[in-house]
Design an enzyme around this catalytic site. Sequence first.
Site, PDB file in Angstrom:
ATOM      1  N   LYS A 120       0.839  -1.204   0.000  1.00 41.02           N
ATOM      2  CA  LYS A 120       0.000   0.000   0.000  1.00 41.02           C
ATOM      3  C   LYS A 120       0.874   1.255   0.000  1.00 41.02           C
ATOM      4  O   LYS A 120       0.692   2.152  -0.832  1.00 41.02           O
ATOM      5  CB  LYS A 120      -0.917   0.007   1.218  1.00 41.02           C
ATOM      6  CG  LYS A 120      -1.715   1.305   1.368  1.00 41.02           C
ATOM      7  CD  LYS A 120      -2.297   1.461   2.746  1.00 41.02           C
ATOM      8  CE  LYS A 120      -2.696   2.905   3.001  1.00 41.02           C
ATOM      9  NZ  LYS A 120      -3.122   3.166   4.382  1.00 41.02           N
ATOM     10  N   ASP A 138      -6.570   0.625   0.531  1.00 42.95           N
ATOM     11  CA  ASP A 138      -6.682   0.986   1.935  1.00 42.95           C
ATOM     12  C   ASP A 138      -8.029   0.482   2.449  1.00 42.95           C
ATOM     13  O   ASP A 138      -8.731  -0.253   1.766  1.00 42.95           O
ATOM     14  CB  ASP A 138      -6.530   2.501   2.124  1.00 42.95           C
ATOM     15  CG  ASP A 138      -7.613   3.300   1.403  1.00 42.95           C
ATOM     16  OD1 ASP A 138      -8.580   2.695   0.898  1.00 42.95           O
ATOM     17  OD2 ASP A 138      -7.490   4.536   1.345  1.00 42.95           O
TER      18      ASP A 138
END
Length: 213
Positions: A120, A138
């Site tokens: 991420k 996310d």
Amino acid sequence: MTNRTKEILELLDQRYGTEYICYLNYETPWQLLIATMLSAQCTDARVNIVTKKLFKKYDTLEKFANADLQELEQDIKSTGFYHNKAKNIIACTRALLDNHQGIVPNDLGALTALAGVGRKTANVIRGNIFHEPSVVVDTHVKRISRRLGFTKEEDPEKIEYELMKKLPKDHWILWNIHIITFGRTICTARNPKCQECFLTKFCKGQGQKKDDK
């Protein structure tokens, strides 16, 4: 790309535009890297409050790399998980100086080899700094991609690969930008505002009032 996907993307574009927006404040690539590391399990708003002082106190990579661990922990305490975050920030900045001449790399493998940097965080850097098409998964992207039927997966990496197959490359970064705004204002985790939603007809989870992580 299916007609359904195309229609969803067009509605998101109409509502939120197609400008690339980063919700974390930064001036340099390494500042965005540190801010993104701090954002784990923390809101962007809180991170921006912390980094406003943090980046003045530690205004070079060297200052982070040579920081006192306990002092840095106190500086970032309000972002949560500050023991691990402080340790990783020091190790990460040291590695940038020792192995990358102080330059944040754009290669996914090189980024994820840094302490505290997962896919991420790496994709945030690749998308915002290097403008490499990247899918950032996310909590909002995970929840809403599932509600909209883009995936049934739970694992963020598997969700990332599914979205890469289903979304056109020019919307990989935009998907995260749009969905963060959509998830904060309409399709919230615990009490989604279904009556206000412009994607209702595409939703697989209408009326859900608990976080379907």
